[in-house]
Design an enzyme around this catalytic site. Structure first.
Site, PDB file in Angstrom:
ATOM      1  N   GLU A 128     -67.026  89.263   2.041  1.00  0.00           N
ATOM      2  CA  GLU A 128     -65.514  89.631   1.190  1.00  0.00           C
ATOM      3  C   GLU A 128     -66.005  89.239  -0.370  1.00  0.00           C
ATOM      4  O   GLU A 128     -66.701  88.153  -0.363  1.00  0.00           O
ATOM      5  CB  GLU A 128     -64.523  88.936   1.490  1.00  0.00           C
ATOM      6  CG  GLU A 128     -63.267  89.313   0.397  1.00  0.00           C
ATOM      7  CD  GLU A 128     -61.856  88.867   0.698  1.00  0.00           C
ATOM      8  OE1 GLU A 128     -61.646  87.917   1.635  1.00  0.00           O
ATOM      9  OE2 GLU A 128     -60.878  89.212   0.176  1.00  0.00           O
ATOM     10  N   GLY A 268     -63.221  78.425  -0.182  1.00  0.00           N
ATOM     11  CA  GLY A 268     -62.699  77.666   0.967  1.00  0.00           C
ATOM     12  C   GLY A 268     -63.053  78.263   2.142  1.00  0.00           C
ATOM     13  O   GLY A 268     -63.517  77.342   3.067  1.00  0.00           O
ATOM     14  N   MET A 270     -63.125  82.086   4.924  1.00  0.00           N
ATOM     15  CA  MET A 270     -63.225  83.643   5.102  1.00  0.00           C
ATOM     16  C   MET A 270     -62.726  83.666   6.477  1.00  0.00           C
ATOM     17  O   MET A 270     -62.930  83.444   7.389  1.00  0.00           O
ATOM     18  CB  MET A 270     -64.700  83.954   4.830  1.00  0.00           C
ATOM     19  CG  MET A 270     -64.613  85.541   5.049  1.00  0.00           C
ATOM     20  SD  MET A 270     -63.545  86.470   3.433  1.00  0.00           S
ATOM     21  CE  MET A 270     -63.273  87.691   4.485  1.00  0.00           C
ATOM     22  N   GLU A 271     -61.653  84.775   6.573  1.00  0.00           N
ATOM     23  CA  GLU A 271     -61.070  85.191   7.685  1.00  0.00           C
ATOM     24  C   GLU A 271     -61.826  86.225   8.732  1.00  0.00           C
ATOM     25  O   GLU A 271     -60.990  87.033   9.370  1.00  0.00           O
ATOM     26  CB  GLU A 271     -59.593  85.775   7.085  1.00  0.00           C
ATOM     27  CG  GLU A 271     -59.579  87.295   6.348  1.00  0.00           C
ATOM     28  CD  GLU A 271     -59.665  87.029   4.855  1.00  0.00           C
ATOM     29  OE1 GLU A 271     -59.764  85.789   4.468  1.00  0.00           O
ATOM     30  OE2 GLU A 271     -59.360  87.975   4.376  1.00  0.00           O
ATOM     31  N   ASN A 272     -62.866  86.300   8.368  1.00  0.00           N
ATOM     32  CA  ASN A 272     -63.655  87.405   9.337  1.00  0.00           C
ATOM     33  C   ASN A 272     -63.155  87.573  10.726  1.00  0.00           C
ATOM     34  O   ASN A 272     -62.837  86.590  11.382  1.00  0.00           O
ATOM     35  CB  ASN A 272     -65.101  87.125   9.400  1.00  0.00           C
ATOM     36  CG  ASN A 272     -65.674  86.846   8.137  1.00  0.00           C
ATOM     37  OD1 ASN A 272     -65.822  87.387   7.119  1.00  0.00           O
ATOM     38  ND2 ASN A 272     -66.220  85.441   8.035  1.00  0.00           N
ATOM     39  N   HIS A 304     -54.051  79.332   7.039  1.00  0.00           N
ATOM     40  CA  HIS A 304     -54.149  80.528   6.028  1.00  0.00           C
ATOM     41  C   HIS A 304     -55.226  81.742   6.667  1.00  0.00           C
ATOM     42  O   HIS A 304     -54.806  82.777   6.891  1.00  0.00           O
ATOM     43  CB  HIS A 304     -55.005  80.096   5.040  1.00  0.00           C
ATOM     44  CG  HIS A 304     -54.949  81.044   3.648  1.00  0.00           C
ATOM     45  ND1 HIS A 304     -54.233  81.527   2.830  1.00  0.00           N
ATOM     46  CD2 HIS A 304     -56.190  82.123   3.842  1.00  0.00           C
ATOM     47  CE1 HIS A 304     -54.581  82.330   1.939  1.00  0.00           C
ATOM     48  NE2 HIS A 304     -55.830  82.766   2.554  1.00  0.00           N
ATOM     49  N   GLU A 305     -56.488  81.215   7.019  1.00  0.00           N
ATOM     50  CA  GLU A 305     -57.401  82.263   7.750  1.00  0.00           C
ATOM     51  C   GLU A 305     -56.917  82.924   9.078  1.00  0.00           C
ATOM     52  O   GLU A 305     -56.956  83.713   9.185  1.00  0.00           O
ATOM     53  CB  GLU A 305     -58.771  81.471   8.008  1.00  0.00           C
ATOM     54  CG  GLU A 305     -59.222  80.775   6.745  1.00  0.00           C
ATOM     55  CD  GLU A 305     -59.448  81.610   5.412  1.00  0.00           C
ATOM     56  OE1 GLU A 305     -59.071  82.792   5.543  1.00  0.00           O
ATOM     57  OE2 GLU A 305     -59.020  80.886   4.306  1.00  0.00           O
ATOM     58  N   HIS A 308     -54.063  85.441   8.447  1.00  0.00           N
ATOM     59  CA  HIS A 308     -54.805  86.674   7.693  1.00  0.00           C
ATOM     60  C   HIS A 308     -55.244  87.446   8.959  1.00  0.00           C
ATOM     61  O   HIS A 308     -55.275  88.813   8.856  1.00  0.00           O
ATOM     62  CB  HIS A 308     -56.319  86.349   7.195  1.00  0.00           C
ATOM     63  CG  HIS A 308     -56.266  86.128   5.629  1.00  0.00           C
ATOM     64  ND1 HIS A 308     -55.490  86.931   5.005  1.00  0.00           N
ATOM     65  CD2 HIS A 308     -56.881  85.060   4.886  1.00  0.00           C
ATOM     66  CE1 HIS A 308     -55.514  86.695   3.532  1.00  0.00           C
ATOM     67  NE2 HIS A 308     -56.350  85.671   3.825  1.00  0.00           N
ATOM     68  N   GLU A 327     -53.479  88.397   0.045  1.00  0.00           N
ATOM     69  CA  GLU A 327     -53.600  86.858  -0.466  1.00  0.00           C
ATOM     70  C   GLU A 327     -52.343  86.317  -0.596  1.00  0.00           C
ATOM     71  O   GLU A 327     -52.063  85.032  -0.089  1.00  0.00           O
ATOM     72  CB  GLU A 327     -54.611  86.656  -1.469  1.00  0.00           C
ATOM     73  CG  GLU A 327     -55.925  87.215  -0.892  1.00  0.00           C
ATOM     74  CD  GLU A 327     -56.580  86.367   0.226  1.00  0.00           C
ATOM     75  OE1 GLU A 327     -55.834  85.314   0.512  1.00  0.00           O
ATOM     76  OE2 GLU A 327     -57.591  86.556   0.775  1.00  0.00           O
TER      77      GLU A 327
HETATM   78  N1  TRP Z   1     -60.070  85.936   1.822  1.00  0.00           N
HETATM   79  C1  TRP Z   1     -60.778  84.506   1.730  1.00  0.00           C
HETATM   80  C2  TRP Z   1     -59.442  83.606   1.735  1.00  0.00           C
HETATM   81  O1  TRP Z   1     -58.652  83.599   0.776  1.00  0.00           O
HETATM   82  C3  TRP Z   1     -61.327  84.199  -0.011  1.00  0.00           C
HETATM   83  C4  TRP Z   1     -62.902  84.189   0.330  1.00  0.00           C
HETATM   84  C5  TRP Z   1     -63.826  83.458   0.924  1.00  0.00           C
HETATM   85  C6  TRP Z   1     -63.799  84.756  -0.825  1.00  0.00           C
HETATM   86  N2  TRP Z   1     -64.992  83.631   0.360  1.00  0.00           N
HETATM   87  C7  TRP Z   1     -64.876  84.396  -0.615  1.00  0.00           C
HETATM   88  C8  TRP Z   1     -63.382  85.682  -1.895  1.00  0.00           C
HETATM   89  C9  TRP Z   1     -66.056  84.789  -1.364  1.00  0.00           C
HETATM   90  C10 TRP Z   1     -64.654  86.029  -2.578  1.00  0.00           C
HETATM   91  C11 TRP Z   1     -65.862  85.611  -2.460  1.00  0.00           C
HETATM   92  O2  TRP Z   1     -59.241  83.270   2.716  1.00  0.00           O
HETATM   93 ZN    ZN Z   2     -56.896  84.479   2.034  1.00  0.00          ZN
END
Ligand code: TRP
Ligand code: ZN
Length: 873
Positions: A128, A268, A270-272, A304-305, A308, A327
């Site tokens: 992302e 922080g 990432m919600e993959n 949070h993740e 998502h 978000e």
């Molecule tokens: N979607 C992620 C969150 O808010 C945000 C995020 C994680 C992100 N890594 C990133 C955004 C790198 C930009 C670039 O949970």
């Molecule tokens: Zn998020």
């Protein structure tokens, strides 16, 4: 030769058009070797029926060494396609076809940490918003959703763990000590949710049974040796899963839910889909290395993740302008989770404190943008406090306006209508409107306009008529690109507090939600028997600046009695803020400080009124310099700093006995326990310790030293360190040295050690930070280290804004050094300059020189360029 990175272009919301081609399935084969990784992608493509036939196929790619391209099994000759900059174009393609590309990428050289990159224990991804194009040629936009099957190959001994989204379907050994694993994700997803990992990692496993009875396999992967720091994150994950079922009726749809922690990560977490990748900061915790705040943050980020998975993954964004769709909504959900699992009142206070410290300045500065921006150069620059935190406030206002039950119906309807789709913020609001019957037309201003609205209130009591009238006016100052503002629909929660401190009856309720829609509007309250003190904007019902000329005694009254805990806290903040600002003005004029003794009595009442210790601590924590600076026409950071410290000393003197007694009374009664009540006790006790050390007294230094040496947990140890690191003398030096000696092998603790020095109020802070950039503990390539040392310094209001420009020049040099390595993080650092125009001419000249030299720098990234160019205006 790899193709190039893109030349910066401006992207506009109004230019959105649907993609001419869609991708139905993706097969990726990733062969990881020392010479680089070879990625073979097989894409089943089809023309988008919504778009007229005949368009060229355009794929995105960045730094890809293209080895082969074939269409329906036919290798394409070099003239059958063209690679221009960051695009691969094929002129004539059929209605349906299979495209195969083979590229080589260099994850070991990827210092941007976007795409596929090397970290200590293996290879990780961050896609992302636009990292997937750094892995393979793709239509890299969130409205192209496909089903993925991924096979990874790597050397087995070095990378025993091979992961990707979804379910494991095959694995086995290959010649030369190599092995492979194939993963299949049953859900369609946009490319930004793709993830894969190859590494040497330990795993903590658990299971979760959903309310419908399905069993989900949970796993947290961490660097070998850290398994004893995963339990809290696992517990947080299970709590989040239960909470989302109970509160929103949302069940986990996966068989496998994995979290992988990595020490090099730009943000922080990432919600993959099914394979979250987390910064270690939001996974690893054990009482001796993590503070109560860390534990709470882990709860929030894990939640949070996880949240998502519905708000973001099942229903995703049509384009990146809609980022707040996922978000803002997901932050709102993690805030509510935090409020339900910890303390609702302090959660709200902390949210607003954060909003004021970061989002309000953003909204008043050169990077101001709406919750739904309409234009960007580098989308990475728009993962902001406005999109996240103000976005959450917008969702909260929707709930305030229609009530919880209708809000829940709106959420249900949103999923019913849009599951599996890529949608817009309008779709979300339309579902809320359909579920409630509420007309949100005017409300959409919150998504469109930047800037913090100001609400000016004016009250009048008519004793003969027993009537209270409240006149509210709204305005919003111009922001870049938006000179004129339309009026907002602002929910203003109001109570009227009587002279005895109780709420007056407002016809069956004690808090009324007024809807301010006009530039000026008058609201009438009948049958009000006595002159009240108005309690305005209860629970911070809208993200606005509220202006009402409260007298000091009104504020003391609200601080002591308001039934709304948020406004009780708010009254104290206003009282302290007004006093600090007027004393800063005195100091700037060369006059001595002058503090009314009544402020001590007001604070003493808070200290002794038997409230929750966490609330007391929040109420006696003064507003930050950055927050107060927003209220000054020309900021004088020295006067502001001295005035704020003046109030700290004043309160410490007036309440010395109270603080000392409380410090003793709140001593721990047993071994460390991480629960909310104990965390609250520690918070207040540590605040007492900090106040007592405002005096240069040996016995209080001794208390801090004792606590530092004897603590069985990081919360107390670090609080003592922080106190000592902010006072002159050898105690601080010794504590810092001991702390490093003890924790030098715990990366996250070393971050705390860097941050406490960078944020210090001691006069040699810049010199210390400069020398720390050369210390073995620092690493410009690691975002956590950069944030801990450099961004903390950039937020050190007194020393970053030093009159001689030394702070500006130092940060400018660091940004220049970092930009070629990691432009995303460099751009975040550059945001420290946002408010430079609020300072005096001398400081402005220094800041301008640094910004101009940055802008001139050859090879500057579009990320930093966008920030610096806007700052210069
Ligand atoms: N979607 C992620 C969150 O808010 C945000 C995020 C994680 C992100 N890594 C990133 C955004 C790198 C930009 C670039 O949970
Ligand atoms: Zn998020």
């Amino acid at each position: 030769m790899p193709n190039t990175t893109p030349t910066p272009v401006t992207v506009r919301l109004e230019d959105y058009t649907p993609p001419p081609y869609l991708i139905d399935t993706v097969h990726l084969d990733v062969d990881i070797r020392k010479e680089g990784a070879v990625v073979t992608a097989t894409l089943k493509c089809l023309r988008n029926r919504m778009v007229p036939a005949g368009a060229s196929l355009v794929l995105d790619g960045e730094e890809l060494e293209t080895l082969a391209v074939s269409l329906d099994g036919q290798q394409l000759a070099a003239d059958a396609y063209r690679i221009a900059g960051s695009q691969l174009v094929i002129e004539h393609v059929p209605e349906q076809f299979t495209l195969q590309t083979q590229v080589r990428i260099q994850p070991d050289k990827n210092t941007q940490l976007s795409g596929f990159y090397r970290s200590k224990n293996g290879y990780f991804t961050q896609c992302e918003p636009q990292g997937f194009r750094r892995i393979t040629w793709f239509i890299d936009r969130p409205d192209v959703m496909a089903r993925y099957t991924v096979t990874l190959h790597a050397e087995k001994a070095v990378f025993p763990v091979l992961l990707a989204n979804g379910n494991p379907v095959a694995s086995g050994d290959e010649p030369d000590g190599r092995h492979f694993a194939t993963w299949e994700d049953p859900f369609k997803k946009p490319s930004y949710l793709f993830a894969m990992v190859a590494g040497k990692l330990d795993v903590l496993r658990d299971t979760y049974r959903t309310y419908s009875g399905r069993e989900v396999q949970l796993a947290i992967y961490v660097e070998p040796g850290k398994l004893d720091q995963c339990a809290h994150a696992m517990a947080a994950l299970k709590k989040s899963m239960r909470w989302d079922e109970q509160r929103f009726g949302l069940e986990c749809d996966l068989d496998h839910y994995m979290i992988v922690a990595v020490g090099d990560f730009n943000m922080g977490a990432m919600e993959n889909k099914g394979l979250n990748i987390f910064n270690t900061k939001y996974v690893l915790a054990r009482a001796d290395v993590a503070t109560d705040v860390d534990f709470e943050n882990i709860d929030r980020v894990v939640a949070h993740e996880y949240f998502h998975n519905w708000t973001g993954n099942r229903v995703t964004c049509r384009d990146w302008f809609q980022l707040s769709l996922k978000e803002g909504l997901t932050v709102f959900r993690d805030q509510e989770f935090g409020a339900d699992t910890h303390s609702r009142e302090t959660a709200r206070i902390r949210e607003v404190r954060g909003l004021r410290a970061v989002q309000f300045p953003e909204d008043a500065g050169p990077m101001a943008h709406p919750v739904r921006p309409s234009i960007y150069v580098e989308i990475n620059n728009f993962y902001t406090a406005t999109v996240y935190e103000k976005g959450a406030e917008v969702v909260r206002m929707i709930q305030t306006l229609i009530g919880w039950r209708a809000f829940r119906k709106g959420m249900d309807l949103y999923f019913e209508r849009h599951d599996g789709q890529a949608v817009t913020c309008d779709d979300f609001v339309a579902a809320m409107s359909a579920a409630s019957g509420f007309d949100f037309t005017q409300f959409m201003t919150w998504y469109r306009q930047s800037g913090t609205p100001k609400v000016t209130a004016c009250g009048a009591y008519d004793g003969a008529a027993k009537r209270y009238t409240l006149t509210l006016r709204q305005s919003c100052a111009p922001t870049p690109e938006q000179p004129e503002k339309a009026p907002y629909l602002i929910p203003v929660a109001v109570g009227l507090v009587g002279p005895d401190g109780t709420d007056l009856d407002l016809g069956g309720e004690t808090t009324r939600i007024l809807q301010l829609t006009e530039p000026e509007q008058t609201f009438v309250f009948e049958n009000i028997p006595v002159a009240p003190v108005p309690s305005l904007l209860r629970n911070f019902s809208a993200p606005v600046v509220l202006d009402y000329s409260y007298s000091e005694s009104d504020l003391a009254h609200l601080l002591a009695h308001d039934s709304d805990p948020f406004n009780r806290w708010e009254a104290g903040q206003r009282l302290f803020g007004q006093l600090i600002l007027s004393n800063a003005a005195r100091l700037a004029r060369g006059e001595p400080q002058d503090w009314p003794t009544s402020v001590i009595e007001a604070a003493r009442k808070v200290l002794n009124n038997g409230s929750d210790p966490a609330f007391i601590a929040e109420a006696l924590t003064l507003p930050s310099e950055a927050t107060l600076a927003e209220q000054m026409d020309v900021v004088d950071p020295e006067a502001l700093h001295d005035a704020r410290n003046g109030l700290l000393l004043m309160l410490a003197s007036g309440l010395e006995g109270d603080f000392a007694r409380l410090y003793a009374r709140l001593a721990p009664s047993g071994a460390y326990r991480p629960d909310t009540a104990e965390a609250a006790r520690r918070r207040l006790r540590n605040l007492c310790l900090a106040y007592l050390n405002e005096f240069d007294k040996r016995n209080y230094r001794a208390l801090a030293r004792q606590q530092f040496e004897g603590a069985d947990n990081m919360t107390d140890q670090f609080a003592a360190l922080s106190t000592l690191a902010n006072v002159v003398g050898a105690d601080g030096e010794k504590a810092l040295a001991d702390f490093y000696e003890r924790w030098q092998n715990e990366a996250l603790v070393v971050d705390k050690w860097l941050a406490v020095q960078a944020g210090s109020r001691l006069p040699d802070t810049l010199a210390r930070v400069q020398s720390l950039t050369r210390h073995a503990a620092f690493d410009l390539k690691n975002p956590n280290k950069v944030y801990a040392l450099l961004r903390t310094f950039g937020a050190n209001h007194r020393y970053f804004h030093a009159a001689d420009g030394s702070g500006y020049r130092f940060l400018g040099e660091q940004i220049t050094a970092l930009d070629p390595l990691n432009p995303q993080v460099a751009a975040r650092l550059a945001r420290c300059f946002d408010r430079w125009k609020k300072f005096d001419d001398g400081r402005q000249a220094h800041a301008r020189a640094v910004l101009e030299s940055l802008r001139r720098h050859t090879g500057l990234s579009s990320d930093v360029f966008e920030v610096v160019d806007k700052a210069l205006g």
